[in-house]
Design an enzyme around this catalytic site. Structure first.
Site, PDB file in Angstrom:
ATOM      1  N   ASP A  29       6.056  -0.887  -7.877  1.00  0.00           N
ATOM      2  CA  ASP A  29       6.266  -1.178  -6.465  1.00  0.00           C
ATOM      3  C   ASP A  29       7.122  -2.435  -6.301  1.00  0.00           C
ATOM      4  OD1 ASP A  29       6.010  -0.806  -3.758  1.00  0.00           O
ATOM      5  OD2 ASP A  29       4.055  -1.759  -3.602  1.00  0.00           O
ATOM      6  N   ASN A  80       6.736   9.943  -0.248  1.00  0.00           N
ATOM      7  CA  ASN A  80       8.046   9.290  -0.293  1.00  0.00           C
ATOM      8  C   ASN A  80       9.160  10.137   0.316  1.00  0.00           C
ATOM      9  OD1 ASN A  80       7.510   7.567  -3.482  1.00  0.00           O
ATOM     10  ND2 ASN A  80       7.168   6.877  -1.386  1.00  0.00           N
TER      11      ASN A  80
END
Length: 261
Positions: free
Chosen positions: A38, A86
């Site tokens: 991340d 996503n």
């Protein structure tokens, strides 16, 4: 997995100030390390770049983490690359990620051959763009006979979708008469997950300081040790990995029982 001691020492030479190879017990390493990668977008923004440049920079961190895990003799490294959520990102970013997945895998195949890394994918890769899917399938074929570390990339993966898929598969077997309802136990569920042939992660690393699982391996992480670092993924390196392992080795892993200490 066996490790080359000379290559290990060479790879972790020139340590940083706060951590070195000698700080970890090589006889008590986690067999499966999982990473939520991340912070690529935030890294790029801080550098005054477009978000896509962060994803490109993150490839180097994944490559270094793969090599470091091979040198340490880790059995399995899994990494969260693209979630089912996503797809909600801007189309330009999604298109770039799909392109990077395909081109990067082609470029990294020599490394996988050199390091004897076997590739797996967690998630519904059938739903990916054709070119990306074809490259992934080539990677699976090319590395199928490798006997070293397993690299499991979670792409188009969501833990809730995985559990729903497992429930469908199990119900189909019950309906077909090949599985009795009273045979459905935890082992049965685990056999129907994408990770059926892998041990559960012992150590989960999440970069960028976020304190959530983001729909990742909800079943498999039940007893994993978490290591959260503020380091953004493109800045994650072999020394940050050692810090995570060092932290892991300080934990008292009781699995619901009482400490033996």
């Amino acid at each position: 997995m066996q490790r080359d001691e000379q290559e290990l020492i060479k790879y972790f030479a020139d340590p940083v100030e706060d951590v070195r190879l000698e700080d970890v017990d090589l006889d008590r390493l986690p067999s499966h390390i999982s990473v939520i990668m991340d912070g690529n977008g935030r890294w790029a923004t801080r550098q005054g770049m477009e978000r896509g440049q962060g994803h490109i920079a993150g490839i180097s961190s994944l490559r270094e983490t793969i090599t470091a895990c091979v040198r340490l003799g880790i059995d399995v490294l899994s990494a969260y690359a693209f979630s089912t959520e996503n797809w909600k990102r801007p189309q330009r970013e999604v298109d770039l990620l799909m392109h990077l997945f395909a081109t990067t895998l082609v470029k990294e195949l020599p490394l996988f051959h050199q390091e004897n890394v076997r590739l797996e994918f967690l998630g519904d890769i059938e739903a990916l763009p054709q070119k990306t899917r074809e490259v992934f399938e080539e990677g699976l074929t090319e590395t199928a006979d490798h006997t070293g570390m397993t690299l499991a990339l979670a792409v188009n993966y969501g833990a809730r979708a995985e559990l729903a898929r497992a429930a469908r598969l199990i119900s189909q077997e019950v309906a077909a008469g090949t599985l009795a309802a009273d045979e459905i136990d935890q082992d049965c569920v685990a056999r129907h997950l994408y990770t059926a042939d892998l041990p559960d992660p012992e150590l989960l690393i999440r970069t960028s300081g976020e304190l959530r699982l983001s729909n990742y391996l909800l079943w498999q992480l039940a007893y994993s040790e978490f290591y959260i670092t503020d380091t953004l993924w493109p800045d994650f390196d072999r020394w940050e990995l050692l810090r995570a392992i060092r932290s892991f080795q300080t934990r008292d892993r009781r699995f619901g029982g009482v400490s033996a200490k």
